[in-house]
Scaffold this motif. Structure first.
Motif, mmCIF file in Angstrom:
data_model
loop_
_atom_site.group_PDB
_atom_site.id
_atom_site.type_symbol
_atom_site.label_atom_id
_atom_site.label_comp_id
_atom_site.label_asym_id
_atom_site.label_seq_id
_atom_site.Cartn_x
_atom_site.Cartn_y
_atom_site.Cartn_z
ATOM 1 N N SER A 52 17.821 4.278 -7.103
ATOM 2 C CA SER A 52 19.064 5.028 -7.228
ATOM 3 C C SER A 52 18.960 6.428 -6.628
ATOM 4 C CB SER A 52 19.456 5.136 -8.712
ATOM 5 O OG SER A 52 18.432 5.800 -9.436
ATOM 6 N N TYR A 53 17.735 6.919 -6.452
ATOM 7 C CA TYR A 53 17.540 8.282 -5.965
ATOM 8 C C TYR A 53 16.773 8.354 -4.651
ATOM 9 C CZ TYR A 53 12.956 7.434 -8.031
ATOM 10 O OH TYR A 53 11.738 6.894 -8.364
ATOM 11 N N ALA A 54 16.206 7.236 -4.189
ATOM 12 C CA ALA A 54 15.384 7.281 -2.976
ATOM 13 C C ALA A 54 15.255 5.881 -2.398
ATOM 14 C CB ALA A 54 14.000 7.864 -3.278
ATOM 15 N N THR A 55 14.763 5.852 -1.151
ATOM 16 C CA THR A 55 14.460 4.598 -0.456
ATOM 17 C C THR A 55 13.001 4.619 -0.037
ATOM 18 O OG1 THR A 55 16.723 4.403 0.376
ATOM 19 C CG2 THR A 55 15.035 3.128 1.501
ATOM 20 N N GLY B 242 0.813 -1.205 0.000
ATOM 21 C CA GLY B 242 0.000 0.000 0.000
ATOM 22 C C GLY B 242 0.842 1.249 0.000
ATOM 23 N N ASP B 243 0.533 2.154 0.901
ATOM 24 C CA ASP B 243 1.238 3.428 0.972
ATOM 25 C C ASP B 243 2.681 3.208 1.445
ATOM 26 O OD1 ASP B 243 1.699 6.098 0.816
ATOM 27 O OD2 ASP B 243 0.823 6.565 2.779
ATOM 28 N N TYR B 244 3.558 4.119 1.055
ATOM 29 C CA TYR B 244 4.954 4.030 1.458
ATOM 30 C C TYR B 244 5.475 5.422 1.769
ATOM 31 C CZ TYR B 244 5.732 5.422 -3.425
ATOM 32 O OH TYR B 244 5.708 6.083 -4.630
ATOM 33 N N GLU B 245 6.522 5.463 2.562
ATOM 34 C CA GLU B 245 7.216 6.721 2.819
ATOM 35 C C GLU B 245 8.548 6.692 2.070
ATOM 36 O OE1 GLU B 245 9.083 5.334 7.154
ATOM 37 O OE2 GLU B 245 7.650 6.988 7.000
ATOM 38 N N GLU B 246 8.848 7.792 1.430
ATOM 39 C CA GLU B 246 10.017 7.857 0.553
ATOM 40 C C GLU B 246 11.040 8.827 1.123
ATOM 41 O OE1 GLU B 246 9.971 7.668 -4.040
ATOM 42 O OE2 GLU B 246 10.079 9.811 -3.579
ATOM 43 N N LYS B 247 12.263 8.370 1.200
ATOM 44 C CA LYS B 247 13.369 9.205 1.644
ATOM 45 C C LYS B 247 14.283 9.466 0.460
ATOM 46 C CE LYS B 247 17.187 9.435 4.949
ATOM 47 N NZ LYS B 247 17.912 8.724 6.045
ATOM 48 N N VAL B 248 14.303 10.712 0.009
ATOM 49 C CA VAL B 248 15.089 11.078 -1.161
ATOM 50 C C VAL B 248 16.545 11.268 -0.753
ATOM 51 C CG1 VAL B 248 15.371 12.738 -3.040
ATOM 52 C CG2 VAL B 248 13.083 12.163 -2.212
ATOM 53 N N LEU B 249 17.426 10.665 -1.500
ATOM 54 C CA LEU B 249 18.849 10.775 -1.234
ATOM 55 C C LEU B 249 19.435 11.905 -2.063
ATOM 56 C CD1 LEU B 249 19.725 6.963 -1.344
ATOM 57 C CD2 LEU B 249 19.132 8.362 0.636
ATOM 58 N N LEU B 250 19.870 12.972 -1.392
ATOM 59 C CA LEU B 250 20.445 14.117 -2.090
ATOM 60 C C LEU B 250 21.926 13.859 -2.354
ATOM 61 C CD1 LEU B 250 18.825 17.033 -0.070
ATOM 62 C CD2 LEU B 250 18.083 16.061 -2.241
ATOM 63 N N PRO B 251 22.400 14.163 -3.551
ATOM 64 C CA PRO B 251 23.826 13.965 -3.861
ATOM 65 C C PRO B 251 24.698 14.901 -3.038
ATOM 66 C CG PRO B 251 22.732 15.154 -5.638
ATOM 67 C CD PRO B 251 21.645 14.728 -4.695
ATOM 68 N N ILE C 87 22.398 -2.250 1.081
ATOM 69 C CA ILE C 87 23.242 -2.169 -0.101
ATOM 70 C C ILE C 87 22.604 -1.212 -1.097
ATOM 71 C CG2 ILE C 87 24.273 -3.480 -1.979
ATOM 72 C CD1 ILE C 87 24.212 -5.908 -0.215
ATOM 73 N N GLN C 88 23.324 -0.194 -1.464
ATOM 74 C CA GLN C 88 22.832 0.762 -2.440
ATOM 75 C C GLN C 88 23.248 0.293 -3.830
ATOM 76 O OE1 GLN C 88 20.968 3.308 -1.772
ATOM 77 N NE2 GLN C 88 21.038 3.209 0.452
ATOM 78 N N THR C 89 22.327 0.328 -4.781
ATOM 79 C CA THR C 89 22.639 -0.046 -6.149
ATOM 80 C C THR C 89 22.182 1.055 -7.079
ATOM 81 O OG1 THR C 89 20.515 -1.155 -6.399
ATOM 82 C CG2 THR C 89 22.358 -2.500 -5.640
ATOM 83 N N ALA C 90 22.747 1.077 -8.267
ATOM 84 C CA ALA C 90 22.380 2.093 -9.250
ATOM 85 C C ALA C 90 21.109 1.729 -9.978
ATOM 86 C CB ALA C 90 23.516 2.268 -10.261
#
Length: 321
Positions: A160-163, A83-92, A118-121
């Motif tokens: 690649s830009y958010a979690t 369902g709904d999700y919370e998004e955390k944007v990763l700023l460069p 683990i962060q992936t592109a």
């Protein structure tokens, strides 16, 4: 059944090249035709079973009660309603250089269930244990149970830009389809008002819109659709002797002169290579042996020690007298 063998893969062209090294004379005379041998490699993949297939996962967006399954979909392991999700944007930060295609490509990597840091592109889905997770995932609403042991899991999608951390997870009942659903899939036993079924490459649901996370065994294909075969020391001989056997068969059918000694040698070694490959693939791992031991011990306990006590059946179903 557990599909957790760590196996490298190679393309069908690489397999043909290894066979051509042994059949150098036939290769020079253009008798090794890939279009005649690719069906043999596919048959060997099917013969070795789901253990050699790649475990993949993806979050699908349901529109108007259906969504197309991935092109490399083969067998469903389990599925969840998101369902709904919370998004955390990763700023460069610092020096940040990216090469972006005009048409973004999304490649889902094989799933892992023991970490979500683990962060992936490329987009990546991950199922992590909410109670013992090293990254301390906290979900404001109850997580979902995948087994009868009471373990709760949460879903984290790393882009690649958010979690994205999904705040709503529900069990999804999948109607039985022996061709597309694994027999050990927990969705077959869940009692949920949300149902879905697989038909003609599509996932149909009883709700019009939503997101569905699926974990599945993918076909042995690369991103370009080329056939892949396992690259393992105990499996390579089975593939190579299967192709060599078919090459000699084609020569005989075309009235070419083939020595009986060659045919007998290939047949004997093919039989030994197949037995070795099947033995390796079908050998249970430690986790399966442990699960079998626990099941037998529990069965003997309720049969001889406390036979009148109710116990938890498959996927949390309770039975008793």
């Amino acid at each position: 059944m557990s599909y957790n063998y760590t196996i490298r893969y190679r393309t069908f062209d690489s397999l043909i090249a290894d066979v051509a090294v042994d059949f150098e004379m036939y290769d020079l005379e253009s008798m090794l035709l890939p279009q005649q041998l690719i069906k043999v490699a596919k048959k060997v993949n099917f013969d070795l079973g789901l253990r050699i297939y790649q475990t993949k996962e993806v979050v699908l967006e349901v529109e108007h009660g259906k969504v197309k399954l991935p092109d490399n979909f083969y067998v469903l392991n389990f599925a969840l309603l998101c369902g709904d999700y919370e998004e955390k944007v990763l700023l460069p930060q610092g020096t940040h250089v990216e090469e972006r295609l005009l048409t973004p490509e999304y490649k889902w990597q094989p799933a892992t269930v023991d970490t979500c840091t683990i962060q992936t592109a490329t987009p990546r889905c991950n199922v992590c244990n909410a109670s013992t997770d090293p990254c301390n995932c906290t979900i404001p609403t109850p997580c979902v149970q995948l087994d009868c042991k009471g373990n709760e899991y949460s879903l984290v999608q790393i882009l690649s830009y958010a979690t994205r951390r999904y705040k709503f997870l529900r069990q999804l009942r999948i109607l039985a389809n022996p061709m597309s659903v694994d027999c050990d899939c927990p969705n077959l036993y869940w009692d949920s008002p949300y149902t879905a079924w697989i038909q003609d490459g599509y996932l149909y649901t009883n709700f019009p819109h939503g997101h569905v996370y699926i974990n599945y065994q993918g076909m042995l294909e690369d991103d370009n659709g080329n056939l892949l075969v396992p690259d393992h020391e105990l499996l390579n001989d089975y593939y190579e002797y299967s192709l060599k056997q078919r090459v000699l068969e084609n020569l005989i059918m075309n009235d070419e002169t083939v020595s009986a000694v060659k045919v007998q040698l290939i047949e004997d070694r093919f039989r030994k290579a197949r037995n070795a490959a099947k033995t390796f693939v079908n050998t249970p791992n430690y986790g399966e042996l442990k699960k079998l031991f626990e099941s037998n011990r529990k069965a003997m306990y309720y049969k001889y020690y406390d036979m009148f006590k109710s116990y938890a059946g498959p996927w949390g179903a309770h039975r008793g007298v």
